[in-house]
Scaffold this active site. Structure first.
Site, PDB file in Angstrom:
ATOM      1  N   ARG A   1       1.306  -1.308   0.012  1.00  0.00           N
ATOM      2  CA  ARG A   1      -0.052   0.323  -0.289  1.00  0.00           C
ATOM      3  C   ARG A   1       0.631   1.525   0.133  1.00  0.00           C
ATOM      4  NH1 ARG A   1      -5.197   0.439   1.905  1.00  0.00           N
ATOM      5  NH2 ARG A   1      -4.513   2.602   1.226  1.00  0.00           N
TER       6      ARG A   1
ATOM      7  N   ARG B   1      -1.602   6.982   7.258  1.00  0.00           N
ATOM      8  CA  ARG B   1      -1.269   5.940   8.501  1.00  0.00           C
ATOM      9  C   ARG B   1       0.226   6.269   9.156  1.00  0.00           C
ATOM     10  NH1 ARG B   1      -3.213   0.076   6.886  1.00  0.00           N
ATOM     11  NH2 ARG B   1      -1.866  -0.175   9.015  1.00  0.00           N
TER      12      ARG B   1
ATOM     13  N   ARG C   1       2.336   4.624 -16.568  1.00  0.00           N
ATOM     14  CA  ARG C   1       3.002   3.931 -17.804  1.00  0.00           C
ATOM     15  C   ARG C   1       4.364   4.377 -18.536  1.00  0.00           C
ATOM     16  NH1 ARG C   1      -2.667   5.351 -19.078  1.00  0.00           N
ATOM     17  NH2 ARG C   1      -3.846   2.947 -18.530  1.00  0.00           N
TER      18      ARG C   1
ATOM     19  N   CYS D   1      -7.449   2.130 -12.156  1.00  0.00           N
ATOM     20  CA  CYS D   1      -8.114   3.618 -11.359  1.00  0.00           C
ATOM     21  C   CYS D   1      -9.346   3.186 -11.082  1.00  0.00           C
ATOM     22  CB  CYS D   1      -7.829   4.350 -12.090  1.00  0.00           C
ATOM     23  SG  CYS D   1      -5.976   4.977 -12.876  1.00  0.00           S
TER      24      CYS D   1
ATOM     25  N   ARG E   1      -3.904   7.330  -3.754  1.00  0.00           N
ATOM     26  CA  ARG E   1      -3.835   5.755  -3.158  1.00  0.00           C
ATOM     27  C   ARG E   1      -3.326   5.251  -4.365  1.00  0.00           C
ATOM     28  NH1 ARG E   1      -8.540   7.836  -0.093  1.00  0.00           N
ATOM     29  NH2 ARG E   1      -7.698   8.391   1.850  1.00  0.00           N
TER      30      ARG E   1
ATOM     31  N   TYR F   1       3.650   5.854   2.605  1.00  0.00           N
ATOM     32  CA  TYR F   1       3.246   7.056   2.250  1.00  0.00           C
ATOM     33  C   TYR F   1       3.486   8.270   2.572  1.00  0.00           C
ATOM     34  CZ  TYR F   1      -0.528   3.769   3.509  1.00  0.00           C
ATOM     35  OH  TYR F   1      -1.446   2.702   3.354  1.00  0.00           O
TER      36      TYR F   1
ATOM     37  N   GLU G   1     -12.251   6.800  -4.787  1.00  0.00           N
ATOM     38  CA  GLU G   1     -12.293   6.791  -3.232  1.00  0.00           C
ATOM     39  C   GLU G   1     -13.311   7.363  -2.823  1.00  0.00           C
ATOM     40  OE1 GLU G   1     -10.432   5.167   0.124  1.00  0.00           O
ATOM     41  OE2 GLU G   1      -9.075   4.991  -2.148  1.00  0.00           O
TER      42      GLU G   1
END
Length: 120
Positions: free
Chosen positions: A7, A115, A63, A74, A89, A107, A77
């Protein structure tokens, strides 16, 4: 070879195509470097953006880094009131010998607040 999910997230200062590409590439490169990966290790990548990002797709930025043969997706959210704005994200599925506990999640910028337990 085990499959792991990694993540990460970053934020944008503004919804601008060049800025989106720069921050997305910074995130992807940091994730790859932190886990000693190359594109051959990547199975697929899912990007999400908050609803305030509409200038381009983060996958287009990936890409440009050589992810042309990697399946990329894609999505938008969830729009949760009070959530951090302008967030990209990533969820990457990779083949790696790293143990689950050894995987480094990345992050960056204001996304560190998402997080703090995983951010470096």
């Amino acid at each position: 070879m085990p499959v792991r999910a990694i993540r990460g997230a970053t934020t944008l200062d503004a919804d601008d195509r060049e800025h989106l590409h720069g921050r997305t590439q910074e995130l992807v490169e940091a994730l790859m470097s932190a886990n000693s990966l190359d594109t051959e290790d990547v199975i697929s990548v899912i990007f999400t953006c908050t609803q305030d990002i509409v200038s381009d797709f983060p996958a287009a930025a990936a890409r440009e880094l050589g992810f042309g043969a990697v399946p990329l997706m894609c999505a938008q959210e969830m729009a949760v009131p009070g959530a951090l704005p302008r967030v990209v994200r990533v969820l990457a599925h990779v083949e790696t010998a790293l143990a689950r506990e050894a995987v480094t999640h990345v992050y960056l910028h204001e996304a560190v607040a998402l997080r703090r337990d995983l951010a470096q």
